[in-house]
Write a protein that holds these residues in place. Structure first.
Motif, PDB file in Angstrom:
ATOM      1  N   ALA A  61       0.919  -1.387  -0.099  1.00 47.36           N
ATOM      2  CA  ALA A  61      -0.021   0.068   0.051  1.00 47.36           C
ATOM      3  C   ALA A  61       0.851   1.085   0.147  1.00 47.36           C
ATOM      4  O   ALA A  61       0.551   2.161  -0.745  1.00 47.36           O
ATOM      5  CB  ALA A  61      -1.025   0.124   1.178  1.00 47.36           C
ATOM      6  N   ASN A  62       1.914   1.270   0.717  1.00 48.13           N
ATOM      7  CA  ASN A  62       2.685   2.485   1.137  1.00 48.13           C
ATOM      8  C   ASN A  62       3.913   1.987   0.296  1.00 48.13           C
ATOM      9  O   ASN A  62       4.862   1.429   0.914  1.00 48.13           O
ATOM     10  CB  ASN A  62       2.762   2.869   2.252  1.00 48.13           C
ATOM     11  CG  ASN A  62       1.319   3.152   2.948  1.00 48.13           C
ATOM     12  OD1 ASN A  62       0.478   3.709   2.337  1.00 48.13           O
ATOM     13  ND2 ASN A  62       1.072   2.484   4.176  1.00 48.13           N
ATOM     14  N   SER A  63       4.401   3.061  -0.643  1.00 47.24           N
ATOM     15  CA  SER A  63       5.772   3.235  -1.162  1.00 47.24           C
ATOM     16  C   SER A  63       6.327   4.694  -1.032  1.00 47.24           C
ATOM     17  O   SER A  63       5.505   5.580  -1.095  1.00 47.24           O
ATOM     18  CB  SER A  63       5.671   2.719  -2.695  1.00 47.24           C
ATOM     19  OG  SER A  63       6.863   2.838  -3.460  1.00 47.24           O
ATOM     20  N   ALA A 184       7.204  -7.082   9.355  1.00 47.75           N
ATOM     21  CA  ALA A 184       6.346  -6.565   8.082  1.00 47.75           C
ATOM     22  C   ALA A 184       4.732  -6.335   8.283  1.00 47.75           C
ATOM     23  O   ALA A 184       4.054  -5.416   8.080  1.00 47.75           O
ATOM     24  CB  ALA A 184       6.431  -7.294   6.722  1.00 47.75           C
ATOM     25  N   ASP A 185       4.084  -7.660   8.913  1.00 44.57           N
ATOM     26  CA  ASP A 185       2.794  -7.890   9.092  1.00 44.57           C
ATOM     27  C   ASP A 185       2.456  -6.922  10.309  1.00 44.57           C
ATOM     28  O   ASP A 185       1.490  -6.078  10.054  1.00 44.57           O
ATOM     29  CB  ASP A 185       2.545  -9.287   9.408  1.00 44.57           C
ATOM     30  CG  ASP A 185       2.545  -9.812   8.050  1.00 44.57           C
ATOM     31  OD1 ASP A 185       2.479  -9.512   7.109  1.00 44.57           O
ATOM     32  OD2 ASP A 185       2.313 -11.299   8.211  1.00 44.57           O
ATOM     33  N   LYS A 186       3.088  -6.853  11.461  1.00 41.92           N
ATOM     34  CA  LYS A 186       2.904  -5.872  12.322  1.00 41.92           C
ATOM     35  C   LYS A 186       2.626  -4.409  12.015  1.00 41.92           C
ATOM     36  O   LYS A 186       2.244  -3.685  12.679  1.00 41.92           O
ATOM     37  CB  LYS A 186       3.994  -5.950  13.741  1.00 41.92           C
ATOM     38  CG  LYS A 186       3.632  -7.525  14.168  1.00 41.92           C
ATOM     39  CD  LYS A 186       2.548  -7.196  15.304  1.00 41.92           C
ATOM     40  CE  LYS A 186       2.615  -8.207  16.387  1.00 41.92           C
ATOM     41  NZ  LYS A 186       1.583  -8.000  17.152  1.00 41.92           N
ATOM     42  N   LEU A 187       3.714  -4.105  11.229  1.00 40.45           N
ATOM     43  CA  LEU A 187       3.874  -2.591  10.774  1.00 40.45           C
ATOM     44  C   LEU A 187       3.408  -2.301   9.385  1.00 40.45           C
ATOM     45  O   LEU A 187       3.211  -1.108   9.031  1.00 40.45           O
ATOM     46  CB  LEU A 187       5.477  -2.289  10.948  1.00 40.45           C
ATOM     47  CG  LEU A 187       6.293  -2.317  12.128  1.00 40.45           C
ATOM     48  CD1 LEU A 187       7.884  -2.243  11.711  1.00 40.45           C
ATOM     49  CD2 LEU A 187       5.749  -1.380  13.131  1.00 40.45           C
ATOM     50  N   GLY A 188       2.665  -3.242   8.727  1.00 41.16           N
ATOM     51  CA  GLY A 188       1.730  -3.077   7.836  1.00 41.16           C
ATOM     52  C   GLY A 188       2.570  -2.574   6.567  1.00 41.16           C
ATOM     53  O   GLY A 188       1.831  -1.768   5.613  1.00 41.16           O
ATOM     54  N   TRP A 189       3.576  -3.092   6.332  1.00 39.46           N
ATOM     55  CA  TRP A 189       4.492  -2.877   5.002  1.00 39.46           C
ATOM     56  C   TRP A 189       3.618  -3.545   3.948  1.00 39.46           C
ATOM     57  O   TRP A 189       3.981  -2.615   2.692  1.00 39.46           O
ATOM     58  CB  TRP A 189       5.820  -3.254   4.906  1.00 39.46           C
ATOM     59  CG  TRP A 189       6.744  -2.689   6.027  1.00 39.46           C
ATOM     60  CD1 TRP A 189       6.342  -1.536   6.901  1.00 39.46           C
ATOM     61  CD2 TRP A 189       7.720  -3.246   6.801  1.00 39.46           C
ATOM     62  NE1 TRP A 189       7.460  -1.071   7.781  1.00 39.46           N
ATOM     63  CE2 TRP A 189       8.118  -2.284   7.906  1.00 39.46           C
ATOM     64  CE3 TRP A 189       8.560  -4.460   6.634  1.00 39.46           C
ATOM     65  CZ2 TRP A 189       9.353  -2.617   8.695  1.00 39.46           C
ATOM     66  CZ3 TRP A 189       9.386  -4.793   7.466  1.00 39.46           C
ATOM     67  CH2 TRP A 189      10.061  -3.622   8.274  1.00 39.46           C
TER      68      TRP A 189
END
Length: 193
Positions: A61-63, A184-189
């Motif tokens: 989602a966020n790049s 990555a999952d915890k920080l929503g990458w």
């Protein structure tokens, strides 16, 4: 977790730091490893990320980069794959194959690179003919089997002496990747819709 870093910065932390360490310790492997990492990672991740997005398997989602290749593939993902491949190869070459020659290394990776470029060519043909052909169910399972499991099994049978080494490297990178995935999952990458 303390600094709540983004996906781009995570590449530097998780892959850049150990890659830099190994590069300084084994300078003789850097040139060939960079070339192979670029040749392998770019087509691999373009296929993976594009189909992952259009099948709602995985979405970044966020790049930090505005541009997305083919409308979906993020530059962050490409950099991640390049660093991931580079780190894996440098790790293997530094810790397990310090006596291997460049010629042996190139000869052993050529079939994998040829397979990947055939897949890349097929991907672009399908992309231009009809992108809906790329909506492959269970894509990660299929692609992972063709580009990962099959070459690994074939290599294990052809080069029986390195099976144990593959297992050791595989176990290390499984744990490393698992920690990275949890972070990555915890920080929503990325998301798995």
């Amino acid at each position: 977790f303390i600094f709540n870093i983004n996906f781009f910065f995570s590449i530097l932390v998780f892959f850049g730091v150990p890659s830099l360490f190994l590069s300084l310790r084994a300078k003789e492997y850097v040139g060939h490893t960079v070339i192979f990492s670029l040749i392998f990672a770019i087509p691999f991740v373009i296929i993976l990320d594009y189909i992952g997005h259009i099948t709602s398997t995985c979405f970044i989602a966020n790049s930090v980069f505005i541009i997305r290749l083919l409308g979906y593939v993020t530059i962050d993902q490409i950099l991640w794959c390049i660093f991931c491949v580079y780190f894996l190869i440098m790790f293997y070459r530094y810790f397990f194959s310090q006596n291997s020659s460049r010629k042996l290394y190139v000869r052993n990776t050529t079939p994998l690179v040829i397979l990947l470029f055939i897949l890349f060519l097929i991907f672009f043909i399908l992309y231009f003919v009809n992108p809906n052909y790329l909506r492959i169910p269970y894509f990660y399972l299929t692609y992972g089997t063709v580009i990962g499991v099959v070459p690994l099994v074939v290599t294990s049978f052809i080069f029986k002496k390195i099976r144990y080494t593959f297992v050791k490297v595989g176990l290390y990178f499984f744990l490393f990747s698992f920690i990275y995935e949890i972070t990555a999952d915890k920080l929503g990458w990325w998301q798995f819709p």
